[in-house]
Design an enzyme around this catalytic site. Sequence first.
Site, PDB file in Angstrom:
ATOM      1  N   ASP A  12       0.837  -1.204   0.000  1.00 55.04           N
ATOM      2  CA  ASP A  12       0.000   0.000   0.000  1.00 55.04           C
ATOM      3  C   ASP A  12       0.875   1.259   0.000  1.00 55.04           C
ATOM      4  O   ASP A  12       2.100   1.166   0.131  1.00 55.04           O
ATOM      5  CB  ASP A  12      -0.934  -0.040   1.232  1.00 55.04           C
ATOM      6  CG  ASP A  12      -2.289   0.593   0.932  1.00 55.04           C
ATOM      7  OD1 ASP A  12      -2.356   1.468   0.050  1.00 55.04           O
ATOM      8  OD2 ASP A  12      -3.279   0.221   1.595  1.00 55.04           O
TER       9      ASP A  12
ATOM     10  N   ASP B  67     -10.546   2.796  -3.705  1.00 47.80           N
ATOM     11  CA  ASP B  67     -11.010   1.487  -3.225  1.00 47.80           C
ATOM     12  C   ASP B  67     -12.431   1.204  -3.704  1.00 47.80           C
ATOM     13  O   ASP B  67     -13.283   2.084  -3.706  1.00 47.80           O
ATOM     14  CB  ASP B  67     -11.053   1.468  -1.686  1.00 47.80           C
ATOM     15  CG  ASP B  67      -9.673   1.388  -1.063  1.00 47.80           C
ATOM     16  OD1 ASP B  67      -8.662   1.458  -1.804  1.00 47.80           O
ATOM     17  OD2 ASP B  67      -9.604   1.277   0.173  1.00 47.80           O
TER      18      ASP B  67
END
Length: 431
Positions: free
Chosen positions: A159, A219
């Site tokens: 990430d 997301d």
Amino acid sequence: MCRCALLLGLIVVMSPAAEALDNGLALKPTMGWLHWERFLCNIDCDKDPNNCISERLYMQMADVMVKEGWKEAGYEYVCIDDCWLSRQRDAQGRLQADPKRFPGGIKKLADYVHSKGLKLGIYADVGKNTCAGYPGSLGYYETDAQTFADWDVDLLKFDGCFMDWNLLGEGYVNMSKALNKTGHSILYSCEWPLYEWTFQKPNYTAIRETCNHWRNFADVYDSWSSVKSILEWTASHQDVIVPSAGPGGWNDPDMLVIGNFGLSRDQQESQMALWAIMAAPLLMSNDLRDICPRSKELLQNRLIIAISQDSLGKQGYRTAKVDSFEVWERPLSGNRLAVAMLNMQEIGGPRRLVIEAVPGWRKCNPLCNVTQILPQYKEMGLQTPHSKMVVSVNPSGTTLLTITPISSNSQGLYKLHWQDTSVKQKRATIL
Ligand SMILES: *[C@@H]1O[C@H](CO)[C@@H](O)[C@H](O)[C@H]1NC(C)=O
Ligand SMILES: *[C@@H]1O[C@H](CO)[C@@H](O)[C@H](O)[C@H]1NC(C)=O
Ligand SMILES: *[C@@H]1O[C@H](CO)[C@@H](O)[C@H](O)[C@H]1NC(C)=O
């Protein structure tokens, strides 16, 4: 009714913009399961032992994946996302799993997953902390890569939270090198472009050389508006991102949320069809222990998975947007074509769409065989350049077809004919 003409030109085969990361992995879009969208950062194993982030969750998913046909359908990676970590590194500076929720540790979990014939994915962050605030890998790339290798982990989702964006590329490249240095093949899933787009256009040549897939956009949520926003982002950046996809490296539009709460049946079919057209990793985030048979059947649909995993390895394009319909096309091996037609009108009933070849469209010259895969399997028979095919598409649903050129005479004759074509257009033309 919309009269759309699909044009051959899309079949022009371009090589990917750059060499892929050379670790022998992700030659086809990754398939598996990833905990995030469904299970988030649920760490309360006292109150919610069935759904908290713990070794039990991944062991149970692995069990189900073997028992219920997921593995057989091609889903291979069982992936951990954020919140698996202990708040502190160990005395040697290594990451460690939360001891209460992962009493056996990650190595044992990897062994378990491997014993089922599956692979284990793990999560870390290029910056100072993970998005949920656990220790990040900045300053520890080699240590962490070696730790994951020692644990026999097969995939790393890396990430991009808590990172100076100027160092983002350097960090992702350094971790890629650190993974390589371990000598273990670890699939490398990046979020580099997602975090860079805010500031500048990412360098997809560099990204493809560094990562096996890469998130570009926000997301996914368990909603049609989220899926739609991902499709719209992808289509509006397709000239930049599609050429960078190919064996070894893929654009990642995030998880499949099929089998959860937010998508209707038609919307689930749309997500599945479009993720296949986009050559996207198929990482489900749902509860495989409790999933309705229809969603399961859709996720395990062999014909859609075959489009996703097609050996040509080309991502599709949105080729038309008209009258609240969208047409997406993906070139497949054997000169075949997958075509998805979405009805984006969210009012009313099914709407009819007429597809016909424009003059010069030679895919169906002399003939092609058309198969409807969604909303249900149907042979649509042999078509010629003059055929008009009518499909009916539900609101927020998708009709998915494959078009297979065939020769009525001999393959050789057809090939000659094929090489003669000089149609160069890249987009479908609307009549
Ligand atoms: C490391 O990189 C080299 C050169 O790109 C490649 O040949 C090798 O297979 C890679 N090793 C691993 C474990 O990824
Ligand atoms: C990446 O590696 C180079 C060379 O070792 C180093 O100079 C640089 O600081 C590293 N960058 C990051 C963000 O770790
Ligand atoms: C993008 O990255 C490639 C490969 O690392 C490099 O050769 C190229 O110069 C970069 N392009 C730009 C515009 O920075």
